[in-house]
Design an enzyme around this catalytic site. Structure first.
Site, short mmCIF file in Angstrom:
data_model
loop_
_atom_site.label_atom_id
_atom_site.label_comp_id
_atom_site.label_asym_id
_atom_site.label_seq_id
_atom_site.Cartn_x
_atom_site.Cartn_y
_atom_site.Cartn_z
N ASP A 1 0.98 21.91 -29.72
CA ASP A 1 1.45 20.86 -28.80
C ASP A 1 1.51 19.49 -29.47
O ASP A 1 2.36 18.67 -29.12
CB ASP A 1 0.57 20.81 -27.55
CG ASP A 1 0.98 21.85 -26.52
OD1 ASP A 1 2.17 22.22 -26.49
OD2 ASP A 1 0.12 22.29 -25.75
N ASP B 1 -0.46 23.74 -15.54
CA ASP B 1 -1.02 23.57 -16.89
C ASP B 1 -2.45 23.07 -16.84
O ASP B 1 -3.31 23.56 -17.57
CB ASP B 1 -0.21 22.52 -17.67
CG ASP B 1 0.98 23.10 -18.42
OD1 ASP B 1 1.14 24.33 -18.46
OD2 ASP B 1 1.77 22.30 -18.97
N HIS C 1 -5.92 26.48 -23.15
CA HIS C 1 -5.72 27.03 -24.49
C HIS C 1 -7.04 27.32 -25.20
O HIS C 1 -7.19 28.35 -25.87
CB HIS C 1 -4.88 26.08 -25.35
CG HIS C 1 -3.41 26.20 -25.06
ND1 HIS C 1 -2.68 27.33 -25.36
CD2 HIS C 1 -2.54 25.35 -24.46
CE1 HIS C 1 -1.42 27.16 -24.99
NE2 HIS C 1 -1.31 25.97 -24.43
N ASP D 1 0.48 30.13 -23.82
CA ASP D 1 1.61 29.62 -23.02
C ASP D 1 2.35 30.72 -22.26
O ASP D 1 2.76 30.51 -21.12
CB ASP D 1 2.62 28.90 -23.93
CG ASP D 1 2.24 27.45 -24.21
OD1 ASP D 1 1.31 26.92 -23.55
OD2 ASP D 1 2.88 26.83 -25.08
N HIS E 1 -1.42 29.82 -29.93
CA HIS E 1 -0.98 28.94 -28.85
C HIS E 1 0.01 29.64 -27.91
O HIS E 1 -0.10 29.55 -26.69
CB HIS E 1 -0.34 27.69 -29.46
CG HIS E 1 0.05 26.67 -28.44
ND1 HIS E 1 -0.81 25.70 -27.97
CD2 HIS E 1 1.21 26.48 -27.76
CE1 HIS E 1 -0.20 24.96 -27.07
NE2 HIS E 1 1.04 25.41 -26.92
N ARG F 1 4.65 19.59 -32.19
CA ARG F 1 6.04 19.49 -31.73
C ARG F 1 6.47 18.07 -31.42
O ARG F 1 7.66 17.78 -31.34
CB ARG F 1 6.28 20.39 -30.52
CG ARG F 1 5.60 19.96 -29.25
CD ARG F 1 5.87 21.00 -28.19
NE ARG F 1 5.37 20.61 -26.89
CZ ARG F 1 5.54 21.35 -25.80
NH1 ARG F 1 6.19 22.47 -25.87
NH2 ARG F 1 5.06 20.94 -24.66
N HIS G 1 7.92 27.04 -26.95
CA HIS G 1 6.77 27.09 -26.04
C HIS G 1 7.08 27.76 -24.70
O HIS G 1 6.20 27.88 -23.86
CB HIS G 1 6.24 25.68 -25.78
CG HIS G 1 5.59 25.05 -26.98
ND1 HIS G 1 4.25 24.76 -27.06
CD2 HIS G 1 6.11 24.67 -28.17
CE1 HIS G 1 3.97 24.21 -28.24
NE2 HIS G 1 5.09 24.14 -28.93
N HIS H 1 4.78 21.81 -12.71
CA HIS H 1 4.44 22.35 -14.03
C HIS H 1 3.06 21.85 -14.48
O HIS H 1 2.22 22.62 -14.94
CB HIS H 1 5.51 21.96 -15.05
CG HIS H 1 5.31 22.62 -16.38
ND1 HIS H 1 6.01 23.73 -16.76
CD2 HIS H 1 4.46 22.34 -17.40
CE1 HIS H 1 5.61 24.11 -17.97
NE2 HIS H 1 4.68 23.27 -18.39
N HIS I 1 5.90 28.71 -17.75
CA HIS I 1 6.47 28.72 -19.11
C HIS I 1 7.44 29.89 -19.28
O HIS I 1 8.02 30.10 -20.33
CB HIS I 1 5.36 28.81 -20.17
CG HIS I 1 4.74 27.48 -20.47
ND1 HIS I 1 4.84 26.86 -21.69
CD2 HIS I 1 4.04 26.63 -19.68
CE1 HIS I 1 4.21 25.69 -21.64
NE2 HIS I 1 3.71 25.53 -20.44
N TRP J 1 -0.71 24.45 -20.52
CA TRP J 1 -1.99 25.03 -20.18
C TRP J 1 -3.06 24.01 -20.50
O TRP J 1 -4.21 24.34 -20.55
CB TRP J 1 -2.34 26.29 -20.95
CG TRP J 1 -2.21 27.65 -20.31
CD1 TRP J 1 -1.93 28.80 -20.98
CD2 TRP J 1 -2.38 28.06 -18.94
NE1 TRP J 1 -1.90 29.86 -20.12
CE2 TRP J 1 -2.17 29.45 -18.87
CE3 TRP J 1 -2.67 27.38 -17.74
CZ2 TRP J 1 -2.23 30.19 -17.67
CZ3 TRP J 1 -2.73 28.10 -16.55
CH2 TRP J 1 -2.52 29.48 -16.53
ZN LIG Z 1 2.62 24.86 -25.52
#
Ligand SMILES: [Zn+2]
Ligand SMILES: *[C@@H]1O[C@H](CO)[C@@H](O)[C@H](O)[C@H]1NC(C)=O
Ligand SMILES: *[C@@H]1O[C@H](CO)[C@@H](O)[C@H](O)[C@H]1NC(C)=O
Ligand SMILES: *[C@@H]1O[C@H](CO)[C@@H](O)[C@H](O)[C@H]1NC(C)=O
Ligand SMILES: *[C@@H]1O[C@H](CO)[C@@H](O)[C@H](O)[C@H]1NC(C)=O
Ligand SMILES: *[C@@H]1O[C@H](CO)[C@@H](O)[C@H](O)[C@H]1NC(C)=O
Ligand SMILES: *[C@@H]1O[C@H](CO)[C@@H](O)[C@H](O)[C@H]1NC(C)=O
Length: 341
Positions: free
Chosen positions: A66, A174, A27, A141, A137, A69, A81, A170, A147, A22
């Site tokens: 994000d 996002d 977000h 997502d 978050h 990770r 996610h 994707h 997602h 996203w």
């Molecule tokens: Zn995410």
């Protein structure tokens, strides 16, 4: 920041290509919307837990997950996610917790886990803060249809062009699609977008839908609540993301008619995510969604979602061969949303 943007176009471009899941714009907008619907008690609770009383207390942490990770020690959270629905779009869209949430976990089990953890008074403060950051978050997502879809690793393997630039399906959901609408991705862009959407939620085109958005959540059953949101998002894979299947979008230019069809869904999903995030936090902190028409199920201090978590992986569900292969492809691809971090 406005001057930074105008004087440093190269930096802006670099950052844009790194925004993920996203993107920051999506977000942060979700977070600002949620802030405006938090009950005073919930606002105070989250500000204290996050040690931030600024006017961006949720937006400031909305993209932390994000970056975490991709840090050493954070990789375990990558599968949290998304949930890779092993369905067959565009003919059939559906999500099944037992089938789609593997041993390593998924966004649905993660929402349950971290909703319980941020409330655990005995837990280390930093762990509780992380848990709340994840919830903020992941509620974003889970509203991005890709997602909640396995097809071609959530669209990451479907090459497309957007304004003649090569990218993948994707990524445009996002970031490129929302950024085309708003024209930027700074915190101020998100704040401005949130104001527009808050207006639509309160008195505009979403005023009637809001009641429906907050149905189906129950503080004592996070898995069922998150599955409700996942199923809702996943339906847009069939209707809007790949209505003519993968071939309908592969190697096509999607900034024209496709964008026109997608943008109302993107706007609604961002608005919905913001309202649901607020309602969810209100519900678990105060026992009430705080959103008109949303009674929710509730049970303050109810079970710690263990009921839901143990369901996962306990079934004797046999995946079909293509599903086993699709999951292998996902694991081989990894968590990366196609962005170089
Ligand atoms: Zn995410
Ligand atoms: C809270 O934030 C302030 C400054 O923003 C900092 O000085 C303080 O150490 C923080 N407290 C905790 C418990 O993190
Ligand atoms: C819950 O969160 C903790 C801390 O991040 C993690 O170690 C654990 O694996 C998570 N459990 C589930 C079922 O996701
Ligand atoms: C998509 O693009 C990448 C890199 O641009 C390329 O390696 C890959 O083979 C392409 N995939 C398909 C299915 O065309
Ligand atoms: C893509 O490039 C072609 C040829 O350079 C141009 O005519 C067209 O307007 C461009 N399309 C977009 C969406 O930028
Ligand atoms: C909301 O519902 C009311 C009553 O059913 C209706 O009069 C109104 O036009 C609706 N508003 C929108 C924006 O759809
Ligand atoms: C959650 O609470 C509702 C009533 O508040 C109850 O009907 C439902 O069975 C409970 N669910 C679980 C999983 O405990």
């Amino acid at each position: 920041m406005a001057t930074l943007k105008s004087t440093l176009p190269l930096l802006t471009l670099t950052l844009a290509s790194q925004a993920s899941a996203w993107g920051a714009l999506g977000h942060n907008t979700v977070a600002y919307i949620a802030q405006s619907f938090l009950l005073p008690q919930t606002a105070k609770y989250t500000q204290r837990l996050l040690n931030d009383t600024s006017n961006a207390y949720l937006a400031n942490i909305a993209t932390w997950a994000d970056s975490y990770r991709s840090q050493p020690g954070g990789a375990f959270s990558s599968p949290f996610h998304y949930i890779d629905a092993l369905d067959s779009p565009p003919e059939s869209c559906n999500v099944d917790f037992e089938r789609d949430c593997p041993e390593e976990g998924c966004i649905v089990s993660a929402i349950a886990n971290y909703t319980a953890r941020f409330q655990e008074k005995d837990l280390d403060l930093v762990e509780r803060q992380k848990a709340l950051k994840w919830v903020v978050h992941f509620l974003g997502d889970i509203h991005q249809p890709l997602h909640v879809e396995n097809l071609a690793v959530g669209g990451n393997l479907i090459n497309v062009t957007f304004n003649n630039a090569t990218t993948n399906l994707h990524r445009i959901w996002d970031s490129n699609i929302p950024e085309k609408l708003i024209g930027g991705f700074d915190l101020e862009d998100a704040e401005a977008w949130s104001k527009t959407l808050i207006g639509e939620i309160k008195t505009g085109k979403y005023a009637n839908a809001t009641k429906v958005w907050v149905q189906g959540m129950s503080a004592n059953d996070s898995i069922a609540s998150a599955m409700h949101w996942a199923t809702d998002s996943n339906a847009y894979v069939c209707s809007t993301v790949v209505p003519e299947g993968q071939e309908g979008v592969e190697n096509k230019e999607l900034s024209g008619e496709y964008y026109d069809d997608a943008i109302p869904v993107v706007q609604m999903q961002i608005a919905k995510a913001g309202v649901r995030l607020a309602a969810w936090l209100n519900l678990v902190v105060t026992g009430k969604t705080g959103v008109k028409g949303g009674k929710g199920g509730y049970h303050v201090g109810g079970n710690k979602m263990d009921g839901g978590l143990v369901k996962r992986g306990s079934g004797e569900l046999e995946l079909e061969a293509w599903m086993v292969e699709a999951r292998r492809v996902r694991r081989a691809y990894g968590w990366d949303c196609g962005h170089e971090h």
